[in-house]
Enzyme design. Sequence first.
Site, PDB file in Angstrom:
ATOM      1  N   SER A  46       0.827  -1.197   0.000  1.00  0.00           N
ATOM      2  CA  SER A  46       0.000   0.000   0.000  1.00  0.00           C
ATOM      3  C   SER A  46       0.877   1.269   0.000  1.00  0.00           C
ATOM      4  O   SER A  46       1.624   1.487  -0.943  1.00  0.00           O
ATOM      5  CB  SER A  46      -0.962  -0.078   1.187  1.00  0.00           C
ATOM      6  OG  SER A  46      -1.932   0.909   1.128  1.00  0.00           O
ATOM      7  N   ASP A  48     -10.243  -3.740  -4.936  1.00  0.00           N
ATOM      8  CA  ASP A  48      -9.587  -2.909  -3.921  1.00  0.00           C
ATOM      9  C   ASP A  48     -10.118  -1.475  -4.024  1.00  0.00           C
ATOM     10  O   ASP A  48      -9.877  -0.786  -5.016  1.00  0.00           O
ATOM     11  CB  ASP A  48      -8.066  -2.952  -4.171  1.00  0.00           C
ATOM     12  CG  ASP A  48      -7.274  -2.280  -3.061  1.00  0.00           C
ATOM     13  OD1 ASP A  48      -7.834  -1.402  -2.370  1.00  0.00           O
ATOM     14  OD2 ASP A  48      -6.098  -2.610  -2.897  1.00  0.00           O
ATOM     15  N   HIS A  64      -8.473  -4.620  -0.284  1.00  0.00           N
ATOM     16  CA  HIS A  64      -7.168  -4.003  -0.001  1.00  0.00           C
ATOM     17  C   HIS A  64      -6.253  -4.867   0.878  1.00  0.00           C
ATOM     18  O   HIS A  64      -5.076  -4.590   1.010  1.00  0.00           O
ATOM     19  CB  HIS A  64      -7.393  -2.633   0.664  1.00  0.00           C
ATOM     20  CG  HIS A  64      -6.169  -1.783   0.683  1.00  0.00           C
ATOM     21  ND1 HIS A  64      -5.452  -1.470  -0.450  1.00  0.00           N
ATOM     22  CD2 HIS A  64      -5.493  -1.199   1.709  1.00  0.00           C
ATOM     23  CE1 HIS A  64      -4.417  -0.716  -0.127  1.00  0.00           C
ATOM     24  NE2 HIS A  64      -4.412  -0.548   1.187  1.00  0.00           N
TER      25      HIS A  64
HETATM   26  C1  MLT Z   1      -1.500   5.968  -0.065  1.00  0.00           C
HETATM   27  O1  MLT Z   1      -1.894   6.958   0.511  1.00  0.00           O
HETATM   28  O2  MLT Z   1      -0.308   5.688  -0.246  1.00  0.00           O
HETATM   29  C2  MLT Z   1      -2.564   5.049  -0.597  1.00  0.00           C
HETATM   30  O3  MLT Z   1      -3.771   5.684  -0.619  1.00  0.00           O
HETATM   31  C3  MLT Z   1      -2.676   3.796   0.177  1.00  0.00           C
HETATM   32  C4  MLT Z   1      -2.831   4.025   1.637  1.00  0.00           C
HETATM   33  O4  MLT Z   1      -1.819   4.093   2.296  1.00  0.00           O
HETATM   34  O5  MLT Z   1      -3.950   4.100   2.139  1.00  0.00           O
END
Ligand code: MLT
Length: 201
Positions: A102, A152, A183
């Site tokens: 992520s 996701d 996710h």
């Molecule tokens: C981010 O902010 O890098 C992406 O939206 C994924 C997350 O960390 O939630």
Amino acid sequence: MQHIYKKGTNNEKPVLLLLHGTGGNEHDLISLADILDPEASILSVRGNVLENGMPRFFKRLAEGVFDEEDLIFRTNKLNGFLDEAAAKYKFDRQNIVAIGYSNGANIAASLLFHFNDALKGAILHHPMVPRRGITLPDLTGIQVFIAAGTNDPICPQRESVELQQMLEDASASVGVQWVNTGHQLTMTEVEAAKQWYQQVY
Ligand code: MLT
């Protein structure tokens, strides 16, 4: 940067750079690295941006909307930290493979977008496109594996598709594994990443 370094038993193996998701820390992905390659050294880093107390690797303006200036600043900082860590722990700076989830996958992708020699490879779990409208460096010889969920809501499928295309246009080799999930990071994709890793390294 706050981090854990754990020396592996085989110096030939890549150093696994672990980059957690939003709200995580440097402990989160250690067990994943152990599954992937129990002989490899591990460098696991905590993001030093706090969003309501949750560690991240760069600031965002809203969910999915990145603070581009901060992203560039933090990407440079992380790259510099990798130089320092390689000197301090005496490992080969050219032999780092990132494993990011992520937000951690997004900073790993940003390293690839800005430097052709920051990473030898990267496993990106549920990534997004870190920046648009820039020319990527020549990524010939760099191996990337993307694992992403078809449902996701945070890192939508189209982001991974676009990221794959951008990396391939920059001559990186990209493998992709889709999982029929949202996710969350699943064992299915960890096993797929392991298979890919064993073939490539
Ligand atoms: C981010 O902010 O890098 C992406 O939206 C994924 C997350 O960390 O939630």
